[in-house]
Scaffold this active site. Structure first.
Site, PDB file in Angstrom:
ATOM      1  N   HIS A  43       0.856  -1.182   0.000  1.00  0.00           N
ATOM      2  CA  HIS A  43       0.000   0.000   0.000  1.00  0.00           C
ATOM      3  C   HIS A  43       0.891   1.231   0.000  1.00  0.00           C
ATOM      4  O   HIS A  43       2.093   1.151   0.265  1.00  0.00           O
ATOM      5  CB  HIS A  43      -0.892  -0.020   1.233  1.00  0.00           C
ATOM      6  CG  HIS A  43      -1.922  -1.097   1.181  1.00  0.00           C
ATOM      7  ND1 HIS A  43      -2.579  -1.542   2.280  1.00  0.00           N
ATOM      8  CD2 HIS A  43      -2.393  -1.825   0.149  1.00  0.00           C
ATOM      9  CE1 HIS A  43      -3.413  -2.496   1.946  1.00  0.00           C
ATOM     10  NE2 HIS A  43      -3.323  -2.681   0.650  1.00  0.00           N
ATOM     11  N   THR A  44       0.257   2.382  -0.290  1.00  0.00           N
ATOM     12  CA  THR A  44       1.042   3.618  -0.303  1.00  0.00           C
ATOM     13  C   THR A  44       1.680   3.846   1.067  1.00  0.00           C
ATOM     14  O   THR A  44       0.991   3.873   2.083  1.00  0.00           O
ATOM     15  CB  THR A  44       0.135   4.815  -0.626  1.00  0.00           C
ATOM     16  OG1 THR A  44      -0.612   4.489  -1.781  1.00  0.00           O
ATOM     17  CG2 THR A  44       0.966   6.049  -0.883  1.00  0.00           C
ATOM     18  N   GLN A  45       2.970   4.000   1.094  1.00  0.00           N
ATOM     19  CA  GLN A  45       3.669   4.261   2.351  1.00  0.00           C
ATOM     20  C   GLN A  45       4.137   5.700   2.410  1.00  0.00           C
ATOM     21  O   GLN A  45       4.530   6.198   3.454  1.00  0.00           O
ATOM     22  CB  GLN A  45       4.888   3.335   2.482  1.00  0.00           C
ATOM     23  CG  GLN A  45       4.538   1.882   2.407  1.00  0.00           C
ATOM     24  CD  GLN A  45       3.812   1.400   3.653  1.00  0.00           C
ATOM     25  OE1 GLN A  45       4.039   1.902   4.734  1.00  0.00           O
ATOM     26  NE2 GLN A  45       2.927   0.439   3.495  1.00  0.00           N
TER      27      GLN A  45
END
Lengths: 275, 242, 277
Positions: free
Chosen positions: A43-45
């Site tokens: 997922h977007t970090q």
């Protein structure tokens, strides 16, 4: 440059050696597109291309919102013509800062919403207004954060309530929402809010602010941001919505005026040049 | 060419990557307070919302009339608080549909909220929740919760940022803790009695103006929701904005 | 009963282009007791006649609340109406939850119309056996819609569904102008009850037990009046029995009770006439 988008933004192999996939905890040494599913799903970090502050305020006839057009890649000025204010429906503006790809995703979602409205809303007088757009965005952002897959943005929504009074609210990647007569995201929260609150000390004081005053303070804010926010730009867009949505003015390519670093040479007492 | 030149990347080659995880919570400050009287109950909260050292808003109400003469607040992470209250409101509506418009007692509301909170035991709503209203006998009631649903009925409870500042004050002023009858040489405890509504409102105002002095996340405005058998009414008092 | 080869499922047309299963579903509505709806500029009123299956049993529910600004009256299969009203409630709630605004009446009606239409086009499914009157007040004003199992919806100034509803429609048509110009909710309700009264059969009167009334409109949340609460409205009527029946009674008296079977015959005739429409 390698034009395969998969390799965009990677340090070049010639200079730095091959990319070490252990960094991303991926087992595949050299991946091609069809092997992508062998990587762990991430997922977007962190945001990649980012837009900086959006600022907005209420004034006696409506609201004003502004945002510059820079899209930064870390400290690189990567894109300089990215529009970050969006008109939704007849009388609502949405300003988005943070990750640009997530911003574009939100833009698509809002466009879809608008289309749905037009298709199903065959009854006069029923408008998609700012409070509705804001509630919807809050749901989207909160649901995504709850999946631990956030849309990396801070969003301002400006427009009018059902009763015609100005509406201005914030929502961010956590789903935290709040309203105020003066709002700003990112660096604007530190640099622009003090200027805006000087003009509008109490939330209800916006009724005394003229369009001229409001536009001047916006220009001042954008100038201060350009001086001190390294990710900002001197070209910006500004939306003015007034009279319950009858006037919707979208100005683009505004240059920050009266800005110069010349005064810097007269500053003494810092750095190596001692008196 | 396989050589690796010295750069900020070189460190990563040999060391374990730093884990940078998305943090789904934030602390939005603010403080809340509920006191039950004999035939009334109040829920009060400041109207400031913060994150870090920034003030988000000077007026963002967080005490809500959720229907059936119940007032509710969920203080802490603002997004979770709003979500919890929205969910409770919706469920209350279904309860009414399913039970022919029956009024939900505060006792049942309290138990239901426990389930809402515990349902997210492993990804909790990061909030201190309070509800207030009147019980079946018409007596004031305040229920308080921890983030995962432990709850109890109390005479009074403070929650949120300045809870630790206000709660001891309340222990002393509402439950008369450490108060003794004058002239008994600390032998006879001051007898418990219900406070009147004006007394309670004064306590609330004192509690919040004091918390405003000592806690940076508290201030701007005080909103008090008062439940009596006549219904719910709201009071607003400005607090210091510094 | 007349049978033909084209009514076994709802996906096969007859050679004349009809879907018999759907038409039978419309018949099911007429088996239910009547419901009447009417609109003024600011309010919508629904009134309905409740039946009890037997003397010892309770009366059926004819009016269902959907949200503070919306409610429905039904005629036909009540369980089907429950399913549809539950669906509407969910729609209304998600509109509040997601957009922070009340569900638009027209949208609500279209959403159940789409559901109903699917059942007219898929093998093995049964069209809903219920007709609905949907009343709603939103920012586009007061609206009354009729929903049919065929999936068609139309907006009305006044509408009636269910047994002998033609009589109510006749009343509404004759009084349309005064109804739409009604200044007060009371006038609107009285017109509604007058119309409902005309659907009564011979020996039945409107009572607080068999009458349901609901109102929604400007500054008025959807409110249902049942049982004791409906008496206040019945008290406003000049009579609680069917006008035609009253006239017939007079005739009977004039004829000196010469033929006692006449009223029953008339009723049968009426029945036939209205189910044949």
């Amino acid at each position: 440059m390698n034009h395969d988008p998969f390799l965009w933004g990677r340090p070049s192999n010639d200079t730095y050696g091959a990319y070490n996939h252990a960094i991303a905890q991926a087992s595949v040494q050299e991946a091609t597109h069809d092997q992508l599913d062998q990587f762990p799903k991430k997922h977007t970090q962190q945001p990649i291309i980012t837009g900086t502050s959006v600022i907005a305020l209420k004034y006696k006839d409506g609201i004003i919102m502004a945002a510059d057009t820079m899209g930064s890649y870390g400290s690189l000025m990567r894109f300089n013509n990215i529009e970050r204010l969006f008109r939704v429906g007849k009388e609502t503006v949405v300003g988005i800062s943070g990750d640009i790809s997530d911003m574009q995703q939100l833009h698509r979602i809002l466009n879809e919403l608008e289309t749905d409205e037009e298709v199903y809303d065959n009854d006069g007088g029923h408008n998609l207004r700012a409070p509705h757009v804001h509630e919807y965005l809050t749901r989207i952002l909160y649901n995504r954060r709850s999946k631990m897959d956030p849309l990396w943005n801070a969003v301002l929504v400006g427009g009018f309530n059902d009763d015609g009074s100005p509406f201005l609210k914030y929502v961010d990647l956590l789903g935290v929402a709040y309203g105020s007569s003066t709002l700003a995201t990112g660096f604007g929260n530190h640099l622009a809010i003090p200027l805006l609150r000087q003009l509008i000390p109490n939330d209800t004081d916006y009724v005394n602010v003229t369009e001229e005053q409001a536009k001047k303070v916006v220009m001042d804010c954008m100038r201060v941001l350009f001086y001190r926010d390294a990710r900002s730009f001197d070209k910006f867009s500004m939306v003015t919505i007034k009279d319950g949505g009858k006037g919707f003015d979208f100005e683009k390519n505004i240059k920050i005026d009266n800005q110069s670093w010349r005064f810097a040479r007269d500053i003494k007492g810092y750095g190596s040049k001692q008196e | 060419m396989n050589a690796t030149v010295a750069s900020e990347y070189s460190a990563e080659v040999h060391s374990v990557p730093i884990e940078h995880r998305f943090n789904p919570y934030s602390d939005n400050g603010g403080t809340v307070l509920g006191i039950a009287g004999e035939d009334f109950a109040v829920l009060a909260g400041d109207t400031r919302q913060v994150v870090g050292y920034s003030i988000n808003s000077r007026y963002e109400p967080k005490i809500f009339d959720v229907g059936d003469d119940i007032v509710m607040t969920a203080n802490g992470f603002a997004a979770d608080g709003a979500a919890l209250i929205d969910r409770f409101r919706n469920q209350l509506k279904w309860y009414k549909f399913d039970h022919g418009g029956k009024k939900l007692s505060i006792k049942s509301a309290a138990r239901y909220i426990q389930h809402l909170l515990y349902g997210k035991r492993f990804f909790p709503y990061y909030v201190s929740t309070l509800i207030a209203g009147l019980d079946d006998e018409g007596k004031g009631a305040v229920y308080s919760y921890d983030p995962v649903g432990s709850y109890e009925r109390e005479q009074c409870r403070a929650g949120g940022a300045a809870a630790s500042l206000i709660m001891p004050f309340l222990d002393n002023q509402v439950n008369f803790k450490n108060q003794y009858e004058p002239g008994t040489d600390g032998k006879k405890k001051k007898e418990l009695r219900y406070l009147t509504l004006p007394e309670v409102l004064d306590l609330v105002k004192d509690a919040f103006s004091s918390a405003t002095e000592r806690h940076i996340q508290v201030g701007d405005g005080l909103e008090i929701l008062i439940v009596t058998k006549e219904g719910i009414r709201t009071e607003y008092h400005p607090l210091k904005r510094d | 009963m007349f049978r033909n080869n084209y009514d076994n499922d709802s996906v096969t047309y007859s050679p004349t282009g009809r879907l018999f299963q759907v038409e039978y579903a419309l018949e099911a509505i007429k088996q239910g007791s009547a419901a009447v709806g009417l609109v003024s500029k600011t309010h919508v009123v629904l009134v309905a006649l409740k039946r009890n299956a037997e003397e010892l049993g309770s009366y059926q529910k004819k009016i269902i609340k959907v949200d503070d600004h919306m409610g429905i009256a039904l005629a036909g299969l009540a369980p089907d109406a429950r399913v549809l009203s539950n669906y509407l409630r969910k729609q209304a709630m998600s509109s509040k939850m997601i957009f922070n605004r009340p569900l638009l009446t027209s949208k609500a009606v279209l959403s159940i119309a789409d559901k109903a239409q699917e059942n007219t086009q898929s093998y093995g499914s049964r069209p809903y056996g219920v007709g609905l009157l949907i009343s709603g007040y939103d920012e586009t004003g007061a609206h009354l819609y009729e929903f049919q199992p065929s999936g068609s919806v139309l907006e009305y100034f006044g509408a009636a569904i269910g047994a002998r509803s033609q009589a109510a429609r006749t009343y509404l048509e004759r009084n349309l102008d005064t109804i739409t110009e009604s200044e007060t909710v009371e006038q609107l309700i009285v017109h509604g009850l007058n119309a409902l009264r005309d659907t009564l059969s011979q020996d039945v009167e409107l009572t607080f037990k068999n009458t349901s009334v609901s109102v929604v409109g400007k500054d008025t949340d959807f409110t249902i009046y049942d049982d004791e609460n409906v008496q206040q409205w019945l008290d406003k009527l000049d009579s609680v029995s069917n006008a035609r029946n009253r006239e017939e009674d007079d005739e009977d008296n004039a004829n000196d009770d010469e033929n006692n079977t006449a009223p029953a015959e008339t009723e049968q005739l009426e029945d036939r006439m209205e189910t044949d429409e």
